[in-house]
Design an enzyme around this catalytic site. Sequence first.
Site, PDB file in Angstrom:
ATOM      1  N   ARG A  34       6.816  24.665  50.977  1.00 48.06           N
ATOM      2  CA  ARG A  34       6.148  23.551  50.306  1.00 48.06           C
ATOM      3  C   ARG A  34       6.442  23.611  48.814  1.00 48.06           C
ATOM      4  O   ARG A  34       6.171  24.608  48.148  1.00 48.06           O
ATOM      5  CB  ARG A  34       4.637  23.637  50.554  1.00 48.06           C
ATOM      6  CG  ARG A  34       3.795  22.660  49.745  1.00 48.06           C
ATOM      7  CD  ARG A  34       2.330  22.821  50.112  1.00 48.06           C
ATOM      8  NE  ARG A  34       1.435  22.033  49.284  1.00 48.06           N
ATOM      9  CZ  ARG A  34       0.551  22.546  48.422  1.00 48.06           C
ATOM     10  NH1 ARG A  34       0.456  23.868  48.261  1.00 48.06           N
ATOM     11  NH2 ARG A  34      -0.233  21.756  47.717  1.00 48.06           N
ATOM     12  N   ARG A  75     -10.121  14.282  37.504  1.00 49.30           N
ATOM     13  CA  ARG A  75     -10.458  15.529  36.829  1.00 49.30           C
ATOM     14  C   ARG A  75     -11.194  15.270  35.518  1.00 49.30           C
ATOM     15  O   ARG A  75     -11.004  14.217  34.886  1.00 49.30           O
ATOM     16  CB  ARG A  75      -9.188  16.340  36.512  1.00 49.30           C
ATOM     17  CG  ARG A  75      -8.357  16.713  37.724  1.00 49.30           C
ATOM     18  CD  ARG A  75      -7.099  17.468  37.302  1.00 49.30           C
ATOM     19  NE  ARG A  75      -6.210  17.724  38.431  1.00 49.30           N
ATOM     20  CZ  ARG A  75      -6.311  18.778  39.233  1.00 49.30           C
ATOM     21  NH1 ARG A  75      -7.266  19.678  39.011  1.00 49.30           N
ATOM     22  NH2 ARG A  75      -5.485  18.942  40.233  1.00 49.30           N
ATOM     23  N   LYS A 221      -2.028  13.393  53.914  1.00 48.71           N
ATOM     24  CA  LYS A 221      -3.036  14.435  53.698  1.00 48.71           C
ATOM     25  C   LYS A 221      -4.426  13.820  53.884  1.00 48.71           C
ATOM     26  O   LYS A 221      -4.798  12.891  53.168  1.00 48.71           O
ATOM     27  CB  LYS A 221      -2.885  15.046  52.306  1.00 48.71           C
ATOM     28  CG  LYS A 221      -1.584  15.825  52.159  1.00 48.71           C
ATOM     29  CD  LYS A 221      -1.357  16.306  50.734  1.00 48.71           C
ATOM     30  CE  LYS A 221      -2.353  17.353  50.324  1.00 48.71           C
ATOM     31  NZ  LYS A 221      -2.050  17.872  48.957  1.00 48.71           N
ATOM     32  N   THR A 281      -5.352  25.066  53.537  1.00 52.91           N
ATOM     33  CA  THR A 281      -6.335  25.420  52.509  1.00 52.91           C
ATOM     34  C   THR A 281      -7.114  26.699  52.825  1.00 52.91           C
ATOM     35  O   THR A 281      -7.823  26.785  53.827  1.00 52.91           O
ATOM     36  CB  THR A 281      -7.347  24.292  52.233  1.00 52.91           C
ATOM     37  OG1 THR A 281      -6.667  23.043  52.124  1.00 52.91           O
ATOM     38  CG2 THR A 281      -8.092  24.565  50.938  1.00 52.91           C
TER      39      THR A 281
END
Length: 482
Positions: A34, A75, A221, A281
């Site tokens: 990845r 964020r 995702k 994850t």
Amino acid sequence: MQLRRTKIVATLGPATSSIEDLRGIIKAGTDVVRLNFSHGSAEDHKQRAANVLAAAEQEGRHVALLADLQGPKVRVARFVNNKVMLVAGQEFVLDPSMDGEAGTENAVGLDFPELGKDLKAGDILLLDDGRIILAVTRTEGNKVFTTVQVGGPLSNNKGINLKGGGLSAAALTDKDRKDLLTAAEIGVDYIAISFVRNAEDMLEARALLEAANSDASLVAKIERAEAIEPNTLDGIIQASEAVMVARGDLAVEIGDAALVGVQKDIIKRARQLNRVVITATQMMESMIESPMPTRAEVSDVANAVLDGTDAVMLSAETAVGDFPSQTVEAMARVCLGAEKHPSTLRSSHRIDMPVEAIDESVALGAIYIANHLQGVKAIISMTQTGATPLLMSRLSSGIPIFAYTPVSATQRRVCLYRGVLTQVFDSEQIENAAINQVAVDELKAAGVVTDGDLVLITKGDYTQAHGGTNTLKVIRVGNNIR
């Protein structure tokens, strides 16, 4: 010979940049690497991709490349002193008009100016993967006023999630569009789209890929709460070649307690719709600093294998961890252990459903025979695109599937399919009557089968044609094969 069926995805980073490091994780069992486009420049990714292909060649392995786009991660900006301490009960303001470097314990800037338009009083914001919890009290224009419910340290650039989902940020940012073109230029096999909201996000990515003349497969995702609604999820899966259960942000939005059930549902539905699925994850998070996984991590990986995931993914463990090769080795051991469980060896997939496509009926028939006929040790699928091995891999079986193909892109693509291995095989260079014999001889030479074993072979009447698998043969090794 025990062949691992569940595939391993390893994320690259400083710990896995050199060809020597890459050879280590590939030898340990990495099937897909990845490239995390949240970090590094285009040149960094190009160099890493080139190093991967060189390392894979040196190890005599086929390894797929997966580019993971950053997406619209919402964020906070930065603090004057890099970190503040928030106290329960205090007011804290999220203000996109602030200087991005001027955050204090009272207010901080944002990288998503539209956040206030998505919120109302009573909404719950989760920062830093849920470690900080803010309750929205009001909004004034783009400013968001909150009360701290759960405090603690908050540092620069930490993520923001809305409990229950619903933020309007589009899945593809301007940066993602540029990165997608870079990924297409590199020639990656898979491109993962982050924070997918619906099928339309995947269709937009598909159009960009087609414009770039790329045949990369798309991975959606699943990390937003709205993406797991049944109709929405089906649309996303059908608009993609694969999905990733991205458990970090997904768990924050839906809650830890719901995550396990949702993970199982996503894996099951992806397999029902003939798509590939990756579970990701914190699978072996402790191995960033430890040479051994915890028992909980072992159970987590094994549970995903028992659920039927095609692949399990490592992130920081191989990107920045101290033991990247050992982590891959540990994950491979756990996968092999879980694959011994009887539930992974039988399947009722589509057993009571009609089949319309000839190639799918051949694929389903091959696995049914493999699971019920004593003595079958391998399946050979002669393929151009990898479509028939994919269909076979949607059924649970302990019989390895070998994708025989001359197409290098297909050799890499099938590296993500559960239970599928690949073999370079160009039937055009072999006399037609000898093709089956040569194919079986290669498995025998590799030690996969011996005289007396049964092998299944699927192929089309025209061996170099795309699609069209319509033939299934049962062959006994050692006999004169035609």
